[in-house]
Every structure is written in structure tokens, then in C-alpha cells.
Design a protein around this motif. Structure first.
Motif, PDB file in Angstrom:
ATOM      1  N   THR A  72      -9.005  -7.165  10.077  1.00 38.29           N
ATOM      2  CA  THR A  72      -8.846  -7.907   8.824  1.00 38.29           C
ATOM      3  C   THR A  72      -7.448  -7.719   8.259  1.00 38.29           C
ATOM      4  N   GLU A  73      -6.863  -6.534   8.349  1.00 42.70           N
ATOM      5  CA  GLU A  73      -5.502  -6.318   7.865  1.00 42.70           C
ATOM      6  C   GLU A  73      -4.507  -7.101   8.708  1.00 42.70           C
ATOM      7  N   TYR A  74      -4.771  -7.197   9.964  1.00 45.41           N
ATOM      8  CA  TYR A  74      -3.880  -7.934  10.848  1.00 45.41           C
ATOM      9  C   TYR A  74      -3.941  -9.424  10.543  1.00 45.41           C
ATOM     10  N   GLN A  75      -5.141  -9.923  10.254  1.00 43.79           N
ATOM     11  CA  GLN A  75      -5.309 -11.349  10.027  1.00 43.79           C
ATOM     12  C   GLN A  75      -4.841 -11.775   8.643  1.00 43.79           C
ATOM     13  N   ASN A  76      -4.944 -10.903   7.647  1.00 37.91           N
ATOM     14  CA  ASN A  76      -4.628 -11.282   6.274  1.00 37.91           C
ATOM     15  C   ASN A  76      -3.401 -10.502   5.797  1.00 37.91           C
ATOM     16  N   PRO A  77      -2.241 -11.160   5.693  1.00 31.98           N
ATOM     17  CA  PRO A  77      -1.032 -10.441   5.292  1.00 31.98           C
ATOM     18  C   PRO A  77      -1.094  -9.935   3.841  1.00 31.98           C
ATOM     19  N   GLU A  78      -1.801 -10.646   2.960  1.00 32.78           N
ATOM     20  CA  GLU A  78      -1.917 -10.190   1.570  1.00 32.78           C
ATOM     21  C   GLU A  78      -2.677  -8.868   1.499  1.00 32.78           C
ATOM     22  N   LEU A  79      -3.714  -8.744   2.286  1.00 33.31           N
ATOM     23  CA  LEU A  79      -4.483  -7.506   2.332  1.00 33.31           C
ATOM     24  C   LEU A  79      -3.626  -6.359   2.868  1.00 33.31           C
ATOM     25  N   ARG A  80      -2.777  -6.667   3.829  1.00 33.00           N
ATOM     26  CA  ARG A  80      -1.888  -5.663   4.395  1.00 33.00           C
ATOM     27  C   ARG A  80      -0.902  -5.162   3.329  1.00 33.00           C
ATOM     28  N   LYS A  81      -0.343  -6.090   2.505  1.00 31.75           N
ATOM     29  CA  LYS A  81       0.585  -5.709   1.444  1.00 31.75           C
ATOM     30  C   LYS A  81      -0.112  -4.841   0.400  1.00 31.75           C
ATOM     31  N   GLN A  82      -1.340  -5.218   0.028  1.00 31.54           N
ATOM     32  CA  GLN A  82      -2.106  -4.432  -0.952  1.00 31.54           C
ATOM     33  C   GLN A  82      -2.349  -3.019  -0.431  1.00 31.54           C
ATOM     34  N   GLU A  86      -0.521  -1.344   1.741  1.00 28.58           N
ATOM     35  CA  GLU A  86       0.744  -0.608   1.723  1.00 28.58           C
ATOM     36  C   GLU A  86       1.067  -0.118   0.310  1.00 28.58           C
ATOM     37  N   GLU A  87       0.818  -0.957  -0.706  1.00 19.39           N
ATOM     38  CA  GLU A  87       1.086  -0.569  -2.092  1.00 19.39           C
ATOM     39  C   GLU A  87       0.172   0.576  -2.528  1.00 19.39           C
ATOM     40  N   THR A  88      -1.080   0.493  -2.191  1.00 22.46           N
ATOM     41  CA  THR A  88      -2.002   1.570  -2.576  1.00 22.46           C
ATOM     42  C   THR A  88      -1.650   2.861  -1.854  1.00 22.46           C
ATOM     43  N   ASP A  89      -1.183   2.753  -0.606  1.00 24.19           N
ATOM     44  CA  ASP A  89      -0.759   3.954   0.120  1.00 24.19           C
ATOM     45  C   ASP A  89       0.451   4.591  -0.559  1.00 24.19           C
ATOM     46  N   ARG A  90       1.391   3.762  -1.010  1.00 31.31           N
ATOM     47  CA  ARG A  90       2.573   4.294  -1.698  1.00 31.31           C
ATOM     48  C   ARG A  90       2.182   4.971  -3.001  1.00 31.31           C
ATOM     49  N   HIS A  91       1.297   4.315  -3.770  1.00 29.61           N
ATOM     50  CA  HIS A  91       0.887   4.872  -5.059  1.00 29.61           C
ATOM     51  C   HIS A  91       0.055   6.137  -4.887  1.00 29.61           C
ATOM     52  N   SER A  92      -0.816   6.149  -3.897  1.00 26.88           N
ATOM     53  CA  SER A  92      -1.639   7.344  -3.696  1.00 26.88           C
ATOM     54  C   SER A  92      -0.792   8.518  -3.235  1.00 26.88           C
ATOM     55  N   ALA A  93       0.241   8.243  -2.449  1.00 29.20           N
ATOM     56  CA  ALA A  93       1.134   9.323  -2.024  1.00 29.20           C
ATOM     57  C   ALA A  93       1.880   9.875  -3.225  1.00 29.20           C
ATOM     58  N   GLY A  94       2.338   8.993  -4.145  1.00 34.73           N
ATOM     59  CA  GLY A  94       3.027   9.450  -5.349  1.00 34.73           C
ATOM     60  C   GLY A  94       2.113  10.265  -6.230  1.00 34.73           C
TER      61      GLY A  94
END
Length: 141
Positions: free
Chosen positions: A110-120, A122-130
């Protein structure tokens, strides 16, 4: 015994076998060998399972009593039906659990097929790391 066809053996205690086959308690081990494991029974099982053998398991003690039986036969290969059934069981277990973990193939697809989901993601990964870094700093103080 057909449920153990992929293992190649079935080991059972004498009491359990007597219960499974409804053998009367009055039968001695000799009568059980003569009547339950008769030539016709063994020949029928030999037709159903290739290289079928029955071995008596003996205990220690006076007279070395029979404590169980081991039935050995050639293993059968798992067929496609059993493989599909295992996959269905995994899917059923996934839906039964309270907090199911995402199935790795499904999430990646699903992440591969939907680029918007992939961006979301990545953003949550960045925020959770912070946020994790903030917690580490807070606990060090």
C-alpha cells in the motif's frame, strides 16, 4: 493417525489409545494385541500408510509393562491445500487479535502504491524520532 501423516510417526500412551479406540478395561495387553492389532487391521493400515509399523514402548520395572505404542510410516509431503490452509489460519489469527500488527507485505504494497501514504509515513517517522529524542533528553535531567 491421518493427522500425523506429515510427521511420519504417532506416539500414544496405552491408556489414551484404549480410550480413543473404546477398548474395554477387561482386555489385557495380550488380548489387545490379538484383537485390536489383528492381521486385518494391520493390513488395512499398511494399505493406507506406506511402510507402516507398530512398536510397543515398554517401561522399566517388574515385567517391563507396555506403556505406549509408536506407529511409524513414511511421511507424506504437504500439498497445496495444507499450505493454503496455513495462510488462511494466519489471516484469521490476524483479524482475531485485539491490536493486530500490520502484515508486512500488505503495508509495503500500500505504501508503494500510494505516494501520499508514503509521505505521511515519512513525516510521522520524523516526528516520532524527534519526540523520542525529547524524551531521552528529559529523562537524562
Amino acid at each position: 493417525m491421518k493427522q500425523f501423516r506429515t510427521t511420519g510417526f504417532y506416539r500414544v500412551k496405552t491408556e489414551d489409545l484404549r480410550h480413543l479406540l473404546s477398548v474395554p478395561k477387561s482386555y489385557t495387553n495380550a488380548e489387545m494385541d490379538r484383537k485390536v492389532f489383528s492381521k486385518t487391521t494391520v493390513s488395512d493400515l499398511t494399505n493406507a500408510f506406506s511402510n507402516f509399523k507398530i512398536k510397543q514402548e515398554r517401561g522399566t520395572g517388574r515385567g517391563r509393562p507396555i506403556i505406549g505404542y509408536t506407529f511409524t510410516f513414511d511421511k507424506e509431503k504437504t500439498n497445496q491445500y495444507e499450505i493454503d490452509r496455513k495462510k488462511e489460519e494466519q489471516i484469521a489469527q490476524f483479524w482475531k487479535s485485539d491490536e493486530p500488527e500490520p502484515m508486512p507485505n500488505a503495508v509495503a504494497q500500500t505504501e508503494y502504491q500510494n505516494p501520499e501514504l508514503r509521505k505521511q509515513k515519512e513525516e510521522t517517522d520524523r516526528h516520532s524520532a524527534g519526540f523520542g529524542d525529547l524524551l531521552k533528553g528529559w529523562f537524562k535531567k
